[in-house]
Design an enzyme around this catalytic site. Sequence first.
Site, PDB file in Angstrom:
ATOM      1  N   GLY A  14       0.779  -1.058   0.132  1.00 25.60           N
ATOM      2  CA  GLY A  14       0.321  -0.265   0.022  1.00 25.60           C
ATOM      3  C   GLY A  14       0.730   1.028   0.512  1.00 25.60           C
ATOM      4  N   ASN A 114       6.694  -5.857   5.658  1.00 21.01           N
ATOM      5  CA  ASN A 114       6.726  -7.466   5.590  1.00 21.01           C
ATOM      6  C   ASN A 114       7.270  -8.376   4.688  1.00 21.01           C
ATOM      7  OD1 ASN A 114       4.705  -7.345   5.836  1.00 21.01           O
ATOM      8  ND2 ASN A 114       4.337  -7.858   8.285  1.00 21.01           N
ATOM      9  N   THR A 142       5.319   1.438   5.827  1.00 21.57           N
ATOM     10  CA  THR A 142       4.198   1.399   6.123  1.00 21.57           C
ATOM     11  C   THR A 142       3.454   2.214   7.110  1.00 21.57           C
ATOM     12  OG1 THR A 142       2.600  -0.150   6.863  1.00 21.57           O
ATOM     13  CG2 THR A 142       5.055  -0.486   7.469  1.00 21.57           C
ATOM     14  N   ASP A 144       1.256   1.600   8.917  1.00 20.70           N
ATOM     15  CA  ASP A 144       0.774   0.706   9.754  1.00 20.70           C
ATOM     16  C   ASP A 144       1.867   0.599  11.672  1.00 20.70           C
ATOM     17  OD1 ASP A 144      -1.462   0.115   9.537  1.00 20.70           O
ATOM     18  OD2 ASP A 144      -0.669  -1.565   8.109  1.00 20.70           O
ATOM     19  N   MET A 188      -6.910   3.181  10.374  1.00 14.55           N
ATOM     20  CA  MET A 188      -6.560   2.572  10.486  1.00 14.55           C
ATOM     21  C   MET A 188      -5.589   1.237  10.415  1.00 14.55           C
ATOM     22  SD  MET A 188      -4.991   3.110   5.629  1.00 14.55           S
ATOM     23  CE  MET A 188      -6.256   3.422   4.670  1.00 14.55           C
ATOM     24  N   ARG A 190      -5.391  -3.054  11.448  1.00 16.95           N
ATOM     25  CA  ARG A 190      -5.615  -4.000  11.247  1.00 16.95           C
ATOM     26  C   ARG A 190      -5.045  -5.138  11.302  1.00 16.95           C
ATOM     27  NH1 ARG A 190      -8.232  -8.177   7.656  1.00 16.95           N
ATOM     28  NH2 ARG A 190      -8.628 -10.032   8.751  1.00 16.95           N
ATOM     29  N   GLU A 239      -9.711   0.327  13.035  1.00 20.50           N
ATOM     30  CA  GLU A 239     -10.538  -0.512  12.543  1.00 20.50           C
ATOM     31  C   GLU A 239     -10.137  -2.479  12.989  1.00 20.50           C
ATOM     32  OE1 GLU A 239      -9.794  -0.084   8.508  1.00 20.50           O
ATOM     33  OE2 GLU A 239      -7.201  -0.973   9.141  1.00 20.50           O
ATOM     34  N   GLN A 297      -5.423   8.768   5.336  1.00 21.09           N
ATOM     35  CA  GLN A 297      -5.301   8.029   6.157  1.00 21.09           C
ATOM     36  C   GLN A 297      -2.973   8.116   5.636  1.00 21.09           C
ATOM     37  OE1 GLN A 297      -6.521   5.923   8.869  1.00 21.09           O
ATOM     38  NE2 GLN A 297      -8.006   5.970   7.815  1.00 21.09           N
ATOM     39  N   ARG A 298      -3.597   7.060   4.323  1.00 20.83           N
ATOM     40  CA  ARG A 298      -1.949   7.381   3.888  1.00 20.83           C
ATOM     41  C   ARG A 298      -1.616   7.803   2.889  1.00 20.83           C
ATOM     42  NH1 ARG A 298      -4.465   1.518   1.229  1.00 20.83           N
ATOM     43  NH2 ARG A 298      -4.855   1.915  -0.776  1.00 20.83           N
TER      44      ARG A 298
END
Lengths: 396, 396
Positions: A14, A114, A142, A144, A188, A190, A239, A297-298
Amino acid sequence: MAEKGCVLVGQSGGPTAAINASLAGVIDGARAAGLRAMGMRYGIQGFLNGRMIDLDSALPNKDSFDLLRRTPSSWLGSCRYKLPEPGTDQSVYQELFERFREIDATAVLYIGGNDSMDTIAKLGSYGRSIGSSIRFIGVPKTIDNDLMGTDHTPGYGSAARFVVTALRELARDADVYDLKSVTFVEIMGRDAGWLAASSVLAEPDLILLPEIPLVEDALVERLSELLSHKNTVMVGVSEGVCTPDGHLVCERTMAHGAGTDEFGHRAALSGTSRYLASMIKGRLGCKTRAVELSTLQRCASHAASRTDLDEAFELGRAGVEAALAGESVRMCAFDRISNDPYATRTALVDVSSVANQIRSVPRSWINADGMGVSEEMLSYVRPLVGKLPPLLTALS
Amino acid sequence: MAEKGCVLVGQSGGPTAAINASLAGVIDGARAAGLRAMGMRYGIQGFLNGRMIDLDSALPNKDSFDLLRRTPSSWLGSCRYKLPEPGTDQSVYQELFERFREIDATAVLYIGGNDSMDTIAKLGSYGRSIGSSIRFIGVPKTIDNDLMGTDHTPGYGSAARFVVTALRELARDADVYDLKSVTFVEIMGRDAGWLAASSVLAEPDLILLPEIPLVEDALVERLSELLSHKNTVMVGVSEGVCTPDGHLVCERTMAHGAGTDEFGHRAALSGTSRYLASMIKGRLGCKTRAVELSTLQRCASHAASRTDLDEAFELGRAGVEAALAGESVRMCAFDRISNDPYATRTALVDVSSVANQIRSVPRSWINADGMGVSEEMLSYVRPLVGKLPPLLTALS
């Protein structure tokens, strides 16, 4: 050190607001070493299909190069493609290494998460098995922030800055009427709650993370207590929040149609905030609102963190330098020296320790009740987001 | 002209990123005239309950005043309260005018949309009937830009700037994979399509407005044609888009539960983009995505338009000047002199021509097929949004 040859670079997974800054860093590193820079279109998958671009002619001047540094998303295009195990299927590797040879690749840099580190690990492993001298280096990205082996990942700071900026403004918007309300802002993440946890800088009342199973009764009780002494309650919610039985909360919004929408399609995993807003409205009778921050967000480079963009560039450049110094099958990383003043140094870690792993928010950085984060989390994320413009204090 | 007395100001309706700039303009106008500035907390409804604030002591220095100009949402608080008809219920008016007298109000300024102009009209009408000398002036605000009598409304330019900024970035994000996709970006505007139409500055492929009923077959055909020659299709869609039989498209997402969610609550009117994404996925088989820009559209002061904030301030100040010049029951407005160079002048219009009316996007500014807007719309909105930072051209 090769005077000829080229640095081949790809982007995968992403996109983020900072992944092109890392690409610019790689190109800068290649140019500094007098090497050509070639780009994979649509990652390793596009490259397998012969999709390539000469980055020196695609970015002919300083203006275009500077624009690349602050343009969001993956300029080269991306893919979600997992290489087969080298032991089981060699044909893909033979094809790839033949293409590497054709362009005289000295180093292959792959910017991603990853899964991308898995790609680097497999390419390196196959390369060693055939005695190739090509170096393979991973550059992390990322939003995340869940990669092992690095203090944080490029992309996270900018996503966090957007989240914090949005949540601060949404809190003002929620506070205009003289009534009780709860706003759930869906963030965001997961598998790990780093991005939701970053919302602490906007001072929400509660933060709900995937790391801690959500007990609805406990949430209702906490909100009820908060509403007893204030009008406007803000909740930053990941989320990826799960129930104690291990199901995603957002699965509940699809209860009627067994996870399908009105057309019978499998719906995307969103709806955590909508579920919670509806549940709380039912149980507490107050006004509720659900806001999904969504894909913005990204890719919100208009709210990017300057530190994040600079660090992303730095890591791309460090990746080329490491490759040219003979390193391979490594990921560039950050070690943090101090929070305040903020200082880091770049490091190299084995990609095998990163590939296919997930790093969670430490339990000790989460409040005892699981609905907020600690001072450590605040000190960790503050320098990554950077200073925020002040707003006028709300009237009490 | 009164040397003593005060200017009373309130904010009403949904907040915007510019409504506090208008408040600052009103305060500035009062100070320039040597008058005290008093604020209604939570609009005319809070004022009725005695909620007031002395704005001179609440904003004691230049710093706080400057922060007010760029802080989003309604700093004084807001309400959605419609005054009774003066002919039917006088008690509310007696109460209000008694309070006006207590604070020695010279002028009452109300910053809001068409409901607020209704408030100004009724207060003015009652005031005349009792021979009051208080002047009542409306200062427009709405991100919907659907007020009669003015070229545009403060709040619109900033909301449009956020929409355009977001849509440009989302388009980059949507374009990363080598596959066909359609992204629907849902934009506020229940009754008029001004905000959705502003997305033209981000160059989406289609724009769907409430002004034109949506024929699904025509949309499918247009998208199919677009996808035949490009990968990534972007659609800016108003939340207020209707079907030819007059129903909101978003009502269809609630088809299973007759407009209720899993708790049996009446769901908020959103879901237009989710419905369209799912419908198109079913009919064209491509990847689709729905993005709701949500409440952020109206409070994203981090992406505010400088022109909008300056104009909002100017209109607040002009409102006080008009009142002190003896005008009453009027709304401050903008006349546009030219698009390029952009130039406007302030004007005054009767509030009765604004109250409870809605201004739509002219049919001649919408494409023949109803799925896009014209050059006139582009020229109209460009100066309100202001210059956008360039992004690097996408690879083809």
